[in-house]
Write a protein that holds these residues in place. Structure first.
Motif, PDB file in Angstrom:
ATOM      1  N   ASP A 268       0.855  -1.192   0.000  1.00 26.71           N
ATOM      2  CA  ASP A 268       0.000   0.000   0.000  1.00 26.71           C
ATOM      3  C   ASP A 268       0.887   1.236   0.000  1.00 26.71           C
ATOM      4  O   ASP A 268       1.932   1.267   0.662  1.00 26.71           O
ATOM      5  N   LYS A 288      -8.689   3.131   3.047  1.00 22.39           N
ATOM      6  CA  LYS A 288      -8.493   2.077   2.044  1.00 22.39           C
ATOM      7  C   LYS A 288      -8.176   0.734   2.701  1.00 22.39           C
ATOM      8  O   LYS A 288      -8.528  -0.327   2.195  1.00 22.39           O
ATOM      9  N   ARG A 289      -7.487   0.796   3.857  1.00 20.31           N
ATOM     10  CA  ARG A 289      -7.056  -0.424   4.525  1.00 20.31           C
ATOM     11  C   ARG A 289      -8.059  -0.944   5.543  1.00 20.31           C
ATOM     12  O   ARG A 289      -7.932  -2.078   5.997  1.00 20.31           O
TER      13      ARG A 289
END
Length: 290
Positions: A268, A288-289
């Motif tokens: 990432d 996003k994670r």
């Protein structure tokens, strides 16, 4: 930098980054960077639908009714910051130098980590391993790290991200969450395999800090520029459209190559310009994670 000025700068960064980690990142950090295992928490009465494999037979036999074990995710992490201290970080044309932004981002991540009772450690690197600070907990440890980031003078000026990633793999025997903070102004050719190996063992996240002038040159005529890592001076004619186009194309080519490395390594990553609000970029990364 004298001691009084250093203390003042440390305090200023602490106030800003602690506020950010307290108000903005506490929940997001917790969700984005989870523990790696499950630990026993308690027992409770068996309920319809519970997995029979979780029944605690000793407690069940003692109280003559079924009980199940409850497990919780182990939250404690070890967080490592790989901080680029090479000469190219001492550059910035808008708002602040790359080095200043790297320091603020690192401090914000560090304070977010200790809010979750995580350990934090640092590897300073140029084209050599400049300093290794083993992971510990606590505010005192973080303030020491911030002082080092503000006042550290590297032995060398070059950049070797590959070397730093390989050192991480060798020195950290247990799995950790790792943030690589760099402008990635380096030879990218040999980076993919070490990054891939490191990300199999650890959770590696790349944060690229750059300046807008690395993307596009201004049209200001003849300009003297110095390579911060080699110390070499040269004159360039920024009024040349061909030169400005070549500069931009080189940036795009290197960026695409770096992004391809991140994608193939399953790392990432975010890119933050010195003129950007890094808070928004970190929040996007966390979301996003999550």
């Amino acid at each position: 930098m004298d001691s009084a000025e250093l203390i003042q700068k440390v305090r200023k960064i602490e106030i800003k980054t602690r506020r950010l980690s307290n108000n903005l990142f506490a929940g997001q950090y917790h969700s984005a960077f989870k523990g790696r295992g499950m630990a026993f928490s308690e027992v409770r009465d068996y309920q319809f639908g519970d997995d029979v494999r979780d029944i605690d037979w000793n407690v069940t036999a003692r109280f003559h009714r079924p009980y199940v074990k409850v497990f919780e995710e182990e939250r404690e992490l070890t967080v490592m910051l790989l901080v680029d201290v090479s000469g190219s970080l001492n550059f910035g044309t808008q708002h602040q130098m790359k080095k200043d932004m790297v320091t603020e981002i690192a401090a914000t991540l560090a304070f977010s980590a200790i809010q979750n009772n995580d350990k934090i450690g640092v590897i300073f690197f140029s084209d050599r391993i400049e300093k290794y600070i083993p992971p510990k907990k606590g505010r005192k440890h973080i303030l020491y790290i911030i002082r080092e980031m503000l006042n550290f003078e590297p032995e060398d000026k070059g950049t070797d991200v590959k070397l730093a990633v390989e050192f991480l793999t060798n020195v950290m025997k247990r799995s950790c969450t790792t943030f690589v903070l760099s402008d990635f102004y380096t030879d990218l050719g040999g980076l993919k395999n070490p990054l891939m190996i490191a990300n199999r063992k650890h959770d590696v996240i790349a944060i690229r800090v750059y300046d807008r002038r690395m993307v596009d040159l201004p049209d200001v005529g003849l300009m003297r520029v110095r390579d911060a890592e080699t110390g070499k001076d040269m004159f360039i004619d920024t009024s040349s459209k061909k030169l400005r186009a070549a500069h931009h194309d080189n940036w795009v080519k290197n960026t695409n190559f770096l992004n391809d490395i991140f994608n193939k390594s399953n790392v990432d990553n975010i890119s933050v310009a010195t003129s950007d609000d890094y808070v928004k970029s970190l929040l996007m990364l966390f979301a996003k994670r999550a």
